[in-house]
Design a protein around this motif. Structure first.
Motif, mmCIF file in Angstrom:
data_model
loop_
_atom_site.group_PDB
_atom_site.id
_atom_site.type_symbol
_atom_site.label_atom_id
_atom_site.label_comp_id
_atom_site.label_asym_id
_atom_site.label_seq_id
_atom_site.Cartn_x
_atom_site.Cartn_y
_atom_site.Cartn_z
ATOM 1 N N MET A 1 98.922 55.901 85.544
ATOM 2 C CA MET A 1 99.266 54.965 86.614
ATOM 3 C C MET A 1 98.002 54.354 87.219
ATOM 4 S SD MET A 1 101.262 53.152 88.320
ATOM 5 C CE MET A 1 102.799 53.736 87.620
ATOM 6 N N ALA A 2 96.965 55.147 87.393
ATOM 7 C CA ALA A 2 95.710 54.622 87.931
ATOM 8 C C ALA A 2 95.155 53.539 87.010
ATOM 9 C CB ALA A 2 94.696 55.743 88.123
ATOM 10 N N LYS A 3 95.278 53.749 85.703
ATOM 11 C CA LYS A 3 94.805 52.753 84.736
ATOM 12 C C LYS A 3 95.607 51.449 84.881
ATOM 13 C CE LYS A 3 93.611 54.582 80.905
ATOM 14 N NZ LYS A 3 93.720 55.298 79.631
ATOM 15 N N LYS A 4 96.920 51.559 85.070
ATOM 16 C CA LYS A 4 97.757 50.367 85.262
ATOM 17 C C LYS A 4 97.365 49.627 86.534
ATOM 18 C CE LYS A 4 101.732 52.120 82.743
ATOM 19 N NZ LYS A 4 102.874 52.999 82.866
ATOM 20 N N LEU A 5 97.090 50.382 87.585
ATOM 21 C CA LEU A 5 96.668 49.763 88.846
ATOM 22 C C LEU A 5 95.350 49.008 88.650
ATOM 23 C CD1 LEU A 5 97.559 52.652 91.272
ATOM 24 C CD2 LEU A 5 98.645 50.411 91.213
ATOM 25 N N GLU A 6 94.411 49.629 87.934
ATOM 26 C CA GLU A 6 93.129 48.985 87.629
ATOM 27 C C GLU A 6 93.365 47.643 86.927
ATOM 28 O OE1 GLU A 6 89.783 49.737 87.920
ATOM 29 O OE2 GLU A 6 89.947 51.713 88.815
ATOM 30 N N GLN A 7 94.258 47.660 85.941
ATOM 31 C CA GLN A 7 94.529 46.454 85.162
ATOM 32 C C GLN A 7 95.136 45.351 86.033
ATOM 33 O OE1 GLN A 7 96.941 48.237 82.098
ATOM 34 N NE2 GLN A 7 95.157 48.838 80.874
ATOM 35 N N CYS B 1 96.453 63.080 93.232
ATOM 36 C CA CYS B 1 96.678 61.927 94.098
ATOM 37 C C CYS B 1 96.010 60.694 93.516
ATOM 38 C CB CYS B 1 96.077 62.164 95.482
ATOM 39 S SG CYS B 1 97.119 63.143 96.530
ATOM 40 N N ILE B 2 96.729 59.584 93.562
ATOM 41 C CA ILE B 2 96.158 58.299 93.161
ATOM 42 C C ILE B 2 95.773 57.547 94.424
ATOM 43 C CG2 ILE B 2 96.525 56.107 91.982
ATOM 44 C CD1 ILE B 2 98.774 57.516 90.425
ATOM 45 N N PHE B 3 94.545 57.072 94.446
ATOM 46 C CA PHE B 3 94.031 56.294 95.564
ATOM 47 C C PHE B 3 93.552 54.942 95.062
ATOM 48 C CE2 PHE B 3 93.131 60.743 96.700
ATOM 49 C CZ PHE B 3 93.807 60.817 97.906
ATOM 50 N N ILE B 4 93.682 53.930 95.900
ATOM 51 C CA ILE B 4 93.111 52.611 95.628
ATOM 52 C C ILE B 4 91.894 52.447 96.516
ATOM 53 C CG2 ILE B 4 93.426 50.105 95.874
ATOM 54 C CD1 ILE B 4 96.387 50.538 95.239
ATOM 55 N N GLY B 5 90.813 52.006 95.872
ATOM 56 C CA GLY B 5 89.630 51.555 96.571
ATOM 57 C C GLY B 5 88.868 52.596 97.351
ATOM 58 N N ARG B 6 87.885 52.109 98.011
ATOM 59 C CA ARG B 6 87.177 52.768 99.107
ATOM 60 C C ARG B 6 86.755 51.608 99.982
ATOM 61 N NH1 ARG B 6 85.912 58.081 99.412
ATOM 62 N NH2 ARG B 6 85.951 59.310 97.531
ATOM 63 N N PHE B 7 87.171 51.638 101.215
ATOM 64 C CA PHE B 7 86.972 50.520 102.125
ATOM 65 C C PHE B 7 86.166 50.973 103.337
ATOM 66 C CE2 PHE B 7 90.954 50.151 99.852
ATOM 67 C CZ PHE B 7 90.874 48.879 99.303
ATOM 68 N N GLU B 8 85.336 50.077 103.846
ATOM 69 C CA GLU B 8 84.500 50.421 104.997
ATOM 70 C C GLU B 8 85.292 50.509 106.286
ATOM 71 O OE1 GLU B 8 80.761 48.471 105.438
ATOM 72 O OE2 GLU B 8 80.466 48.363 103.277
ATOM 73 N N THR B 9 86.337 49.672 106.396
ATOM 74 C CA THR B 9 87.108 49.667 107.636
ATOM 75 C C THR B 9 88.591 49.850 107.343
ATOM 76 O OG1 THR B 9 87.520 47.286 107.631
ATOM 77 C CG2 THR B 9 85.468 48.041 108.689
ATOM 78 N N TYR B 10 89.301 50.309 108.352
ATOM 79 C CA TYR B 10 90.748 50.461 108.239
ATOM 80 C C TYR B 10 91.390 49.109 107.957
ATOM 81 C CZ TYR B 10 95.537 51.751 109.248
ATOM 82 O OH TYR B 10 96.881 51.958 109.137
#
Length: 85
Positions: free
Chosen positions: A21-27, A47-56
């Motif tokens: 699923m993480a691979k599909k999200l990447e695509q 757990c699958i996570f998207i990104g890393r963001f500096e702010t909420y």
């Protein structure tokens, strides 16, 4: 640079399902990663996570974009959370 916010998309028992699923999200343009966690009961989950963001607000904007995407349909309970470094 510490980027403390992520979008938690889903939790899987199967590592391979989570990675697929993480691979599909990447695509689909959502940079993702899988983190393996162990509950106090000793049960392991992925757990699958998207990104890393500096702010909420950056993470929340990406979450809104994600929710509009077809791939997000099964994951309407995805949410922004702080990530322990």
């Amino acid at each position: 640079v510490h980027k403390p916010y992520v979008i938690q998309v889903a939790t899987y028992v199967s590592d391979s399902d989570a990675k697929d699923m993480a691979k599909k999200l990447e695509q689909m343009g959502f940079p993702s990663f899988v983190q393996t966690l162990t509950r106090q009961s000793g049960r392991v989950y992925h757990c699958i996570f998207i990104g890393r963001f500096e702010t909420y607000s950056q993470a929340d904007a990406k979450l809104q974009e994600f929710r509009k995407n077809q791939i997000a349909q099964p994951f309407q309970d995805a949410f922004v959370r702080s990530m322990a470094s």
